[in-house]
Design an enzyme around this catalytic site. Structure first.
Site, PDB file in Angstrom:
ATOM      1  N   ASP A 299       0.891  -1.105  -0.048  1.00  0.00           N
ATOM      2  CA  ASP A 299       0.024   0.094   0.129  1.00  0.00           C
ATOM      3  C   ASP A 299       1.098   1.044  -0.047  1.00  0.00           C
ATOM      4  O   ASP A 299       1.922   0.997   0.142  1.00  0.00           O
ATOM      5  CB  ASP A 299      -1.052   0.016   1.100  1.00  0.00           C
ATOM      6  N   GLU A 494     -10.443   7.026   3.966  1.00  0.00           N
ATOM      7  CA  GLU A 494      -9.595   6.333   4.825  1.00  0.00           C
ATOM      8  C   GLU A 494      -9.694   6.867   6.331  1.00  0.00           C
ATOM      9  O   GLU A 494     -10.810   7.136   6.737  1.00  0.00           O
ATOM     10  CB  GLU A 494      -8.207   6.541   4.241  1.00  0.00           C
TER      11      GLU A 494
END
Ligand code: BGC
Ligand code: BGC
Length: 605
Positions: A299, A494
């Site tokens: 990521d 997020e």
């Protein structure tokens, strides 16, 4: 040069042989280049050539200017041409977060976020949504989607709850694998209009514990860290291996069976070990036990969190089993550290060959060597009528009717007067939520589509008088048969959306009350990335509708509230009764500590 490039498509050779032959001709630097992924903002085409980079991406909001489909296609093909200009002409694979349609692109069709798709319970629909997304992507030359997110969110306070289809692992497995099939068109993977799926984030992203997010102190100064809102996103999963597997591994098994060939690793940790450093999970479970032969991508800058010493970050992550690193900016630093690690014997040449073999294999499967630049000669497919009507169908099937006293819904299209309030009623941005055009989303006319207000205008009779006021301040004397209040969460993505208290705001409650005094019956429609706490407000309106984050096509909402289609969505998560009490046990979805207001699966017909 030309003769060297023809090795890329040697007729009659299996992919395995083609990969071996190519790998055999690559220098170490070329191999390391394949393992490097850079955000387009950080790289010039000439650097793609110079470092033989294997991949580029647009992170959320990493858009061309002006942002339109044509400029997307040009931005991607400029980098692709630079890759084809390398000694071996290996194409790069360009990745984006097309997580609800090709959602960075102005003009693309924006579908409901996964939470809404979860409410549809309809794998065939999800497959068609993913297919349409892949067609819009490949028209712009983007052949890799960092999707589907197959998180199984267990705590609604998580800012990524809406990226998960459901709290239920089996439902996530069903819809996640449908999504993979839709993107990849599995039997014809590599044909025009197919893109590579990337289930994410492995493993346990949806299972972290509130308050366990660690802020790597070497990455933030104190002031930044204090302002950093992440509370559960990127946190620690505190479960036994059996629990971890039962809840969180299930969707990966389904996705791999459906043909997934790349997987993104999670920022989160499991019992204190970061996933990016977890050899047991990446190499043991995923690659050996499950036999996953695709490649693993890290990521966004996630390896930087492993250690204060970047060299150690590189060594640990590659040895744990990462094949490609989403650097995403300082790629020369990554490249030189991996070169050093090889020289020092801290990373073996075999590990590098394994990583590159996996990446090249998928590039051949995806037929990148043939497709190179955008598939679709015409960009008209981006935001096309067909796709918008598919999105409308998805919205319609995703709506969950929570309350409907006196059968208020369906509303009458011939109603004399209707009043509408709430800024979200007239805002494509608030309808779409995070991961839309910008990483954190936006408000207002951020892209083309039909707002709820527009679709109400289009639906009611020409005789109906429609009044809209964002704050519900209607002129004295206006008294309507029906009022609609549209509530929203401020868009987020997020950990920015990690939120301890999911209650409605006092402004929301005032708005409901104010509008309630000006109409006989009231409908509340909620645009949100997760269930909000509405227990005490429920009596204030006859009807309540959960519309999730529907995307650009709000006619799917009017289709249902004005009775052209029946409501059919079912809750993909428990709808909580009360707020979370930080020092008492958490009211976690799925564990049923406190009876929910509306249970998983609920939805009036
Ligand atoms: C997110 C991923 C995303 C990546 C690239 C990360 O911050 O966690 O889901 O794919 O950024 O934008
Ligand atoms: C990027 C996102 C990424 C995020 C991670 C943003 O700047 O645009 O794609 O997920 O950073 O922090």
């Amino acid at each position: 040069m030309v003769t060297q490039k023809t090795i890329n498509r040697q007729a009659g050779l299996s992919i395995k042989d083609q990969v071996s032959s190519l790998l055999g001709r690559m220098t170490l630097d070329e191999k390391i280049g394949q393992m490097t992924q850079v955000d387009q903002r950080a790289v010039e085409p000439s650097d793609v050539t110079r470092f033989s980079l294997g991949s580029a991406l647009s992170g959320g909001g990493s858009n061309p200017s002006p942002n339109n489909p044509r400029n997307w296609a040009e931005m991607v093909s400029r980098l692709q041409e630079a890759a084809l200009n390398t000694r071996l002409g290996i194409p790069l694979v360009y990745g984006v977060d097309a997580v609800h349609g090709h959602s960075n692109v102005v003009g693309a069709t924006i579908f409901p976020h996964n939470i809404g798709l979860g409410a549809t319970r309809d794998p065939d629909l999800v497959e068609r949504v993913a297919r349409a997304t892949a067609l819009e992507m490949s028209a712009t030359g983007v052949y890799w989607d960092f999707a589907p997110c197959v998180a199984v969110p267990q705590d609604l306070r998580w800012g990524r709850t809406y990226e998960g289809f459901s709290q239920d692992p089996d439902l996530v497995a069903d819809l996640g694998s449908a999504y993979v099939r839709g993107l990849q068109n599995t039997s014809e993977f590599g044909s025009p209009g197919t893109v590579l799926a990337c289930p994410k984030h492995f493993l346990g992203d949806g299972g972290t514990t509130w308050g366990t997010t660690q802020h790597a102190d070497w990455l933030f100064d104190n002031e930044q860290a204090a302002d950093y809102r992440y509370k559960i996103d990127q946190g620690d999963v505190q479960l036994s291996e059996t629990q971890l597997r039962n809840i969180h591994l299930t969707p990966y098994i389904a996705a791999i069976n459906a043909g997934a060939r790349s997987i993104m690793v999670s920022f989160s940790s499991w019992n204190g070990v970061k996933s990016h450093a977890n050899h047991h999970l990446l190499t043991g479970v995923l690659k050996s036990e499950l036999g996953f032969t695709g490649f693993l991508v890290s990521d966004w800058g996630a390896i930087d969190q492993l250690d204060a010493d970047y060299y150690q970050c590189v060594v640990t992550s590659i040895n744990a089993g990462l094949d490609m690193i989403m650097v995403p900016f300082e790629y020369q630093r990554f490249i030189s550290n991996l070169q050093d690690a090889l020289e020092n014997g801290d990373v073996s040449p075999d590990r590098i060959d394994d990583a590159v073999r996996r990446i090249l294999t998928v590039k051949f499967e995806l037929e990148l060597f043939k497709r190179k630049i955008a598939d679709e000669p015409s960009l008209n497919i981006v935001g096309s009528e067909n796709h918008r009507s598919l999105a409308r169908e998805a919205v319609r099937k995703s709506l969950v009717l929570l309350k409907n006293d006196q059968n208020l819904i369906p509303l009458d299209k011939n109603i004399a007067r209707i009043i509408i309030a709430g800024s979200a009623a007239d805002s494509i941005g608030l309808q779409c939520g995070g991961w839309t055009i910008e990483w954190q989303g936006g408000r207002g006319n951020i892209t083309s589509g039909t707002s709820l207000l527009d679709s109400i205008y289009q639906t009611v009779s020409t005789e109906t008088s429609v009044h809209f006021d964002e704050f519900g301040n209607f002129s004295q004397g206006i008294q309507a048969e029906v009022g609609i209040v549209c509530l929203h969460e401020i868009p987020y993505a997020e950990g920015v959306g990690d939120r301890a208290d999911l209650s409605l705001t006092s402004d929301d409650i005032d708005l409901i009350q104010r509008v309630g005094t000006r109409c006989q019956q009231l409908v509340v429609i909620i645009f949100s990335g997760r269930p909000l706490v509405i227990t005490n407000q429920l009596p204030l309106a006859e009807a309540w509708v959960a519309a999730w984050l529907p995307g650009t096509e709000a006619q799917g909402i009017t289709d249902v509230i004005f009775g052209d289609y029946p409501p059919q969505g079912k809750l993909p998560y428990n709808w909580p009764r009360s707020g979370f009490q930080p020092n008492h046990g958490l009211e976690r979805v799925g564990t049923g500590d406190i009876a929910p207001l509306f249970p998983f699966g609920y939805g009036l017909r």
